[in-house]
Write a protein that holds these residues in place. Structure first.
Motif, mmCIF file in Angstrom:
data_model
loop_
_atom_site.group_PDB
_atom_site.id
_atom_site.type_symbol
_atom_site.label_atom_id
_atom_site.label_comp_id
_atom_site.label_asym_id
_atom_site.label_seq_id
_atom_site.Cartn_x
_atom_site.Cartn_y
_atom_site.Cartn_z
ATOM 1 N N ALA A 179 5.204 10.212 -1.990
ATOM 2 C CA ALA A 179 4.650 11.356 -0.313
ATOM 3 C C ALA A 179 3.436 12.503 -0.948
ATOM 4 O O ALA A 179 3.131 12.904 -1.654
ATOM 5 C CB ALA A 179 6.366 11.918 0.151
ATOM 6 N N SER A 180 3.206 12.136 0.448
ATOM 7 C CA SER A 180 1.967 13.517 0.027
ATOM 8 C C SER A 180 3.178 15.098 0.626
ATOM 9 O O SER A 180 4.175 15.126 0.663
ATOM 10 C CB SER A 180 1.704 13.695 1.211
ATOM 11 N N ASP A 218 7.133 9.779 3.253
ATOM 12 C CA ASP A 218 5.862 8.984 3.397
ATOM 13 C C ASP A 218 6.195 7.131 4.088
ATOM 14 O O ASP A 218 6.860 6.711 4.688
ATOM 15 C CB ASP A 218 6.794 8.569 1.717
ATOM 16 N N THR A 219 5.312 6.534 3.832
ATOM 17 C CA THR A 219 4.874 5.608 4.648
ATOM 18 C C THR A 219 4.412 4.451 3.533
ATOM 19 O O THR A 219 3.273 4.910 2.983
ATOM 20 C CB THR A 219 4.195 5.495 6.109
ATOM 21 N N PHE A 220 5.063 2.854 3.555
ATOM 22 C CA PHE A 220 4.805 2.059 3.251
ATOM 23 C C PHE A 220 4.385 0.945 3.714
ATOM 24 O O PHE A 220 4.606 0.865 5.187
ATOM 25 C CB PHE A 220 5.945 1.565 2.032
ATOM 26 N N THR A 221 3.038 -0.208 3.390
ATOM 27 C CA THR A 221 2.501 -0.739 4.032
ATOM 28 C C THR A 221 3.030 -1.821 3.141
ATOM 29 O O THR A 221 1.971 -1.878 1.996
ATOM 30 C CB THR A 221 1.057 -0.739 4.783
ATOM 31 N N ASP A 259 0.493 -1.565 0.043
ATOM 32 C CA ASP A 259 0.051 0.227 -0.012
ATOM 33 C C ASP A 259 0.340 1.361 0.512
ATOM 34 O O ASP A 259 2.162 0.930 0.669
ATOM 35 C CB ASP A 259 -0.850 0.049 1.302
ATOM 36 N N ASP A 260 0.627 2.438 -0.425
ATOM 37 C CA ASP A 260 0.223 3.521 -0.482
ATOM 38 C C ASP A 260 2.205 3.816 -1.316
ATOM 39 O O ASP A 260 3.196 4.610 -0.861
ATOM 40 C CB ASP A 260 1.125 3.872 0.611
ATOM 41 N N LEU A 261 2.622 3.095 -2.490
ATOM 42 C CA LEU A 261 3.741 3.323 -3.071
ATOM 43 C C LEU A 261 4.118 4.250 -3.768
ATOM 44 O O LEU A 261 4.601 5.176 -4.522
ATOM 45 C CB LEU A 261 3.712 1.645 -3.847
ATOM 46 N N GLY A 262 2.505 5.087 -4.210
ATOM 47 C CA GLY A 262 2.062 6.207 -5.306
ATOM 48 C C GLY A 262 2.958 7.015 -4.434
ATOM 49 O O GLY A 262 3.420 8.223 -5.751
ATOM 50 N N THR A 320 14.715 3.425 3.719
ATOM 51 C CA THR A 320 13.574 3.137 4.739
ATOM 52 C C THR A 320 13.949 2.574 5.538
ATOM 53 O O THR A 320 15.186 2.677 6.459
ATOM 54 C CB THR A 320 11.928 2.369 4.135
#
Length: 133
Positions: A33-34, A58-61, A28-31, A109
């Protein structure tokens, strides 16, 4: 799969796509950073003036299935997974994504939360854990 994901820790590379012993279930959330916009407002000004922007952390799960031929092998793989994501000063956890077109994305990371490795009751005593990093 449209890409391969590897975790590089020191001189060791772990493939988490092939299922031996780790298989990526979901990322999830590899798109990207905000973005935080830096703005300035003046008296009698409607809206704001854009000055700059900054990328937020950025945070990846990653959801990783851990498989083993025996319960003892599964315990060893779980220990390996803990070692991969163990916080060590000066040794980054490198997430490397290689797409089918050959493009490579690589990010240094660090683990920010706990490493959850819940037991999947229908597969125990057996051969599967689902880890969330």
């Amino acid at each position: 799969m449209a890409y391969t994901i590897q975790i590089i820790r020191g001189a060791t590379t772990y493939n988490i796509n092939d299922g031996n012993p780790f298989r990526l279930e979901n990322a999830d959330d590899l798109g990207g950073a905000s973005v935080r916009n830096i703005e300035e407002r003046g008296p009698y000004q409607d809206g704001a003036t854009h000055l700059d922007h900054r990328l937020e952390p950025d945070t990846f799960t990653l959801r990783i299935n851990v498989v083993g031929a025996t319960a003892a092998a599964l315990d060893g793989h779980r220990d390996t997974l803990n070692a991969i994501f163990k916080p060590v000063v000066g040794v980054p956890i490198i997430l490397k994504i290689t797409r089918d077109d050959g493009a490579v994305r690589q990010v240094d990371t660090r683990r920010t939360g706990r490493l959850a490795i819940p037991l999947v009751p229908i597969n125990y005593p057996g051969h599967l854990h689902r880890a969330v990093v």
